[in-house]
Design an enzyme around this catalytic site. Sequence first.
Site, PDB file in Angstrom:
ATOM      1  N   HIS A   1      52.958  43.986  25.983  1.00 30.10           N
ATOM      2  CA  HIS A   1      52.142  44.497  27.090  1.00 30.10           C
ATOM      3  C   HIS A   1      52.177  43.542  28.278  1.00 30.10           C
ATOM      4  O   HIS A   1      52.385  43.955  29.426  1.00 30.10           O
ATOM      5  CB  HIS A   1      50.694  44.690  26.614  1.00 30.10           C
ATOM      6  CG  HIS A   1      49.750  45.070  27.715  1.00 30.10           C
ATOM      7  ND1 HIS A   1      49.040  44.127  28.437  1.00 30.10           N
ATOM      8  CD2 HIS A   1      49.414  46.274  28.236  1.00 30.10           C
ATOM      9  CE1 HIS A   1      48.306  44.739  29.345  1.00 30.10           C
ATOM     10  NE2 HIS A   1      48.505  46.039  29.240  1.00 30.10           N
TER      11      HIS A   1
ATOM     12  N   ARG B   1      62.810  56.032  28.940  1.00 36.07           N
ATOM     13  CA  ARG B   1      62.440  56.132  30.353  1.00 36.07           C
ATOM     14  C   ARG B   1      63.270  55.119  31.122  1.00 36.07           C
ATOM     15  O   ARG B   1      63.831  54.189  30.518  1.00 36.07           O
ATOM     16  CB  ARG B   1      60.945  55.855  30.555  1.00 36.07           C
ATOM     17  CG  ARG B   1      60.509  54.478  30.078  1.00 36.07           C
ATOM     18  CD  ARG B   1      58.999  54.337  30.089  1.00 36.07           C
ATOM     19  NE  ARG B   1      58.564  53.112  29.435  1.00 36.07           N
ATOM     20  CZ  ARG B   1      57.335  52.850  29.042  1.00 36.07           C
ATOM     21  NH1 ARG B   1      56.403  53.765  29.216  1.00 36.07           N
ATOM     22  NH2 ARG B   1      57.019  51.711  28.466  1.00 36.07           N
TER      23      ARG B   1
ATOM     24  N   ARG C   1      49.822  61.259  22.501  1.00 30.70           N
ATOM     25  CA  ARG C   1      50.116  60.174  23.446  1.00 30.70           C
ATOM     26  C   ARG C   1      49.987  60.666  24.880  1.00 30.70           C
ATOM     27  O   ARG C   1      50.326  61.812  25.186  1.00 30.70           O
ATOM     28  CB  ARG C   1      51.540  59.638  23.240  1.00 30.70           C
ATOM     29  CG  ARG C   1      51.822  59.061  21.861  1.00 30.70           C
ATOM     30  CD  ARG C   1      53.306  58.691  21.733  1.00 30.70           C
ATOM     31  NE  ARG C   1      53.672  58.249  20.400  1.00 30.70           N
ATOM     32  CZ  ARG C   1      53.694  56.975  20.018  1.00 30.70           C
ATOM     33  NH1 ARG C   1      53.394  56.026  20.877  1.00 30.70           N
ATOM     34  NH2 ARG C   1      54.053  56.661  18.794  1.00 30.70           N
TER      35      ARG C   1
ATOM     36  N   SER D   1      56.770  49.779  73.061  1.00 33.82           N
ATOM     37  CA  SER D   1      56.696  49.071  71.788  1.00 33.82           C
ATOM     38  C   SER D   1      55.296  49.288  71.233  1.00 33.82           C
ATOM     39  O   SER D   1      54.305  48.970  71.891  1.00 33.82           O
ATOM     40  CB  SER D   1      56.965  47.576  71.963  1.00 33.82           C
ATOM     41  OG  SER D   1      56.902  46.915  70.713  1.00 33.82           O
TER      42      SER D   1
ATOM     43  N   CYS E   1      56.147  46.456  67.151  1.00 38.46           N
ATOM     44  CA  CYS E   1      56.098  45.003  66.999  1.00 38.46           C
ATOM     45  C   CYS E   1      54.853  44.531  66.267  1.00 38.46           C
ATOM     46  O   CYS E   1      54.586  43.336  66.214  1.00 38.46           O
ATOM     47  CB  CYS E   1      56.205  44.308  68.354  1.00 38.46           C
ATOM     48  SG  CYS E   1      54.902  44.751  69.521  1.00 38.46           S
TER      49      CYS E   1
ATOM     50  N   TYR F   1      63.887  50.555  66.932  1.00 38.24           N
ATOM     51  CA  TYR F   1      63.878  49.269  66.243  1.00 38.24           C
ATOM     52  C   TYR F   1      62.496  48.974  65.690  1.00 38.24           C
ATOM     53  O   TYR F   1      61.485  49.550  66.114  1.00 38.24           O
ATOM     54  CB  TYR F   1      64.330  48.130  67.171  1.00 38.24           C
ATOM     55  CG  TYR F   1      63.388  47.815  68.314  1.00 38.24           C
ATOM     56  CD1 TYR F   1      62.320  46.937  68.148  1.00 38.24           C
ATOM     57  CD2 TYR F   1      63.571  48.391  69.573  1.00 38.24           C
ATOM     58  CE1 TYR F   1      61.457  46.644  69.190  1.00 38.24           C
ATOM     59  CE2 TYR F   1      62.715  48.103  70.622  1.00 38.24           C
ATOM     60  CZ  TYR F   1      61.653  47.229  70.423  1.00 38.24           C
ATOM     61  OH  TYR F   1      60.794  46.943  71.459  1.00 38.24           O
TER      62      TYR F   1
ATOM     63  N   MET G   1      46.717  54.094  29.557  1.00 36.37           N
ATOM     64  CA  MET G   1      45.961  55.219  29.004  1.00 36.37           C
ATOM     65  C   MET G   1      46.059  55.156  27.480  1.00 36.37           C
ATOM     66  O   MET G   1      46.499  54.168  26.921  1.00 36.37           O
ATOM     67  CB  MET G   1      46.469  56.533  29.593  1.00 36.37           C
ATOM     68  CG  MET G   1      46.138  56.673  31.067  1.00 36.37           C
ATOM     69  SD  MET G   1      46.737  58.212  31.774  1.00 36.37           S
ATOM     70  CE  MET G   1      48.508  57.966  31.717  1.00 36.37           C
TER      71      MET G   1
ATOM     72  N   LYS H   1      56.910  60.867  29.799  1.00 34.33           N
ATOM     73  CA  LYS H   1      57.217  60.773  28.372  1.00 34.33           C
ATOM     74  C   LYS H   1      57.696  62.119  27.827  1.00 34.33           C
ATOM     75  O   LYS H   1      58.733  62.211  27.164  1.00 34.33           O
ATOM     76  CB  LYS H   1      55.980  60.304  27.607  1.00 34.33           C
ATOM     77  CG  LYS H   1      56.233  60.018  26.128  1.00 34.33           C
ATOM     78  CD  LYS H   1      54.927  59.787  25.382  1.00 34.33           C
ATOM     79  CE  LYS H   1      54.143  58.628  25.924  1.00 34.33           C
ATOM     80  NZ  LYS H   1      54.772  57.319  25.648  1.00 34.33           N
TER      81      LYS H   1
ATOM     82  N   ARG I   1      56.033  39.512  76.077  1.00 35.35           N
ATOM     83  CA  ARG I   1      54.761  40.152  76.400  1.00 35.35           C
ATOM     84  C   ARG I   1      53.958  39.251  77.336  1.00 35.35           C
ATOM     85  O   ARG I   1      53.758  38.055  77.053  1.00 35.35           O
ATOM     86  CB  ARG I   1      53.949  40.412  75.130  1.00 35.35           C
ATOM     87  CG  ARG I   1      52.645  41.156  75.388  1.00 35.35           C
ATOM     88  CD  ARG I   1      51.887  41.423  74.103  1.00 35.35           C
ATOM     89  NE  ARG I   1      51.332  40.210  73.521  1.00 35.35           N
ATOM     90  CZ  ARG I   1      50.680  40.156  72.355  1.00 35.35           C
ATOM     91  NH1 ARG I   1      50.540  41.264  71.636  1.00 35.35           N
ATOM     92  NH2 ARG I   1      50.200  39.028  71.886  1.00 35.35           N
TER      93      ARG I   1
ATOM     94  N   GLY J   1      50.536  51.201  28.809  1.00 34.22           N
ATOM     95  CA  GLY J   1      49.329  50.686  28.200  1.00 34.22           C
ATOM     96  C   GLY J   1      48.045  51.022  28.930  1.00 34.22           C
ATOM     97  O   GLY J   1      46.966  50.609  28.501  1.00 34.22           O
TER      98      GLY J   1
END
Length: 895
Positions: A451, A335, A91, A778, A846, A866, A102, A22, A626, A100
Amino acid sequence: MVRYVYDFTEGGRDLAGLLGGKGANLAEMTRLGLPVPPGFIVSTEACRAFLATGAEPEGMSREVSRHLSAVEADAGRRLGQPDDPLLVSVRSGARFSMPGMMETVLDIGLNDDSVLGLAKVSGNERFAWDSYRRLIQMYGSTVMGVDGALFDRIMTRLKELRGAPDDLHLDAADLAELVEAYKQLIHEETGDYFPQSPAEQLRRAILGVFRSWNGARARLYRRREHIPDDLGTAVTVQRMVYGNLGPDSGSGVAFTRDPATGRPGLYGDYLPNAQGEDVVSGIRNTVSLAELERLDPRSYHQLRDRMRALERHYRDLCDIEFTIERGTLWMLQTRVGKRTAEAAFTIAAELAHEGLITPREGLARVNGDGLARLMFPRFDTSTTGNPLAHGIPASPGAAVGAAVFDSAEAVRRAASGEKVVLVREETTPDDLPGMVAAQAVLTSRGGKTSHAAVVARGMGKVCVCGAEELSVDTVARRFTTRDGTVVRQGGVISVDGSAGAVYTGAVPLVDSAVMRFLETGEGSAGVVDAVARALQLADEVRMLEVRANADTPKDAARARRFGAQGIGLCRTEHMFLGERRKLVEEMILARDDAARDRALDALLPLQRQDFAGILEAMDGLPVTIRLLDPPLHEFLPDPTDLAVRIAATEARGEQPNPRDAELLAAVRRMHEDNPMLGLRGVRLGLVVPGLVAMQVRAIAEAVVERTRAGGSPEAEIMVPLVGDVAELRLVRGDVEQVLADVSDESGVPVHCPVGTMIELPRAALTAGQIAEEAEFFSFGTNDLTQTTWGFSRDDVEAAFFSAYLDKGVFAASPFETIDREGVGRLVGIAVAEGRAARPDLKIGVCGEHGGDPDSVHFFHTAGLDYVSCSPFRIPVARLEAGRAAGSGETMSDTR
């Protein structure tokens, strides 16, 4: 000496870490010459110092006083002076937006004397008392710890007594009465009095905002958004401007594009005769910016021009807060705005098309989590009746759940596995736990900047706001529609966040347009085109290949449609289930080699058929198969079931089935206290004769079959759970012998690279030795995480992970996002030592981390070739691999 306070003229948006988002953006707007009320920022360093010691940092008060004097000199008034008081707001402003979560305190400087001076100088007695009651309420809650609901009850009672539908219908005398009631409440609850000293109000308000950094809802939000706990918040102190001076004043929140869809144009909410907190709180329904153009054309056109300038300057969607004070426009905040996934992809594509950003910058502004949300199903409303109600489509998607009317009930039901929809008149920051637990949020008040809308969009939750046709009764736990339909707590409703519609019952779902495009290539409009462009660019720039974890031809074919470049994990244990379990049982129960060979011979053609189908679906692409991994006793019946069956048979006076007795004896013989660390993986291959040979022969013969059919099979054989190079060397010898035998028998050369899973810490630490026998690695990060942490995933996630997340031990579950410091370090060691021993070593991952966005970035920087993930995560992994390549991250960034 450490400096803690900075003027708006001294900063800019690049100082968000010091000044908070802010404050940094207020400084940026000041630098751009936009009309920003003067002020200063107490830095995040001051907050961190305060939180560390519990005491105000030395010298901070002197700095605040010096900067306040400059604001007073600019205004020609002093803070809280009796005749014409200067008032300021205090603020919060963390580095990352936490809407919202804080605290804010407005109108600091008012007391029993200055409120009279404000009434006189403004010519508006009601405005002065309204501002005073706001100060006492905010200050009492934020600084003095009084439950905010107690102030609301006093306000509600007064409105009921006066017959006032909202606070605008209370006059100055009513508000003066409210002030006294609020002061009395503070004294009753705290034993202390609301301070009359403006300097004390300011000092304690700053410290109160600091404390709110560690408030329950702020901590919950940070965990949800993975924001570090040690950043702290800055505090912005700014001269008050007033939107509650009458019909020629007001406050609003605006977006330079629609944050729900990404469509260009001015979107937002305006509330005449209101201060900023009223707009987002939902206490009164707002009007559109189009209505502001009718009410105050001059201010509207100024706002439009400044919004356009800010979007060009920030080169992104901007979220803007503004106040109009008697026809004068003031900019209170800007923002980069939170947005839905649909809006993120659409805005990135449009800004790139307009030339405001490069395509690579556009790629950096979308993410895999957003893409995953766009792949979720949508409602099929073709067969439903009319909606119960319509509201503002604040955050898209489709959600079904039981209606609940308070946050605690949402959390309780969700914890028991029930899907819920949180229904409120409007949400407050205290509703955050319920919003996290719910599938969707539905409110009868508020707009796209309320909000509920802002927080839901940030979390990717479905949200419909401002459904005015609903009368929500949180005490009776029900809502009523205008036609008299009543939905009580527990009643199932469907919330369409894309259309802003609410239905009774569970509406059926259909695939999203993005999913249809990914599966079929059909569709090109809107967000589908934006997603297609992002994925195309990601594929062009990424360095990581993306493979699939797939065990069937159907899964393999789907993965290929989603863009998989092969299969990184084909689990063979899934092929031993169903009717084949009997053959596995026979193999386990075999009393001699001949019986075992008969069972293996029966399994061989079935395995070959499985592999042939997968190799056909992935023809021309690598398929990493596998070898059998789980303990063999997992393929046997449950011992308790067997024992009960035998006992029941004997109780009837009958002879038990001899096979049941054999199976029970085998299960008991093979029992292990910790089977995941027992006889499994490579160990099975070394002690169960013929098992590896059968599987490898099935693979090799499938390769021959596919080759003879004109295909280009690329099978790879992966040995699981290797902890020592000797294990791999022994199994590899058996593998190569079978491959040679099949090549000789068929006349078709069969070469299948042999590699291993790195899923044990010892394997990672001895990777250089293992690489001498492995042609690829892997990483099995699921087991590597378990064995590194000493966790049994099935046992610990429900037992204590939630507590670990609450206490900050984890920022995220290490089974969802890679533990960079521990498991990640082992990965780095294995990559470095493996490639040192074998420079051409192919390395992938994997485990489930292969489809996690944050983990994909780590694997990119770690130098893997990969990632492999479930088919439905492939588009996510493709996108994140492209984003990682475009970010320029290096391995040092992961430490």
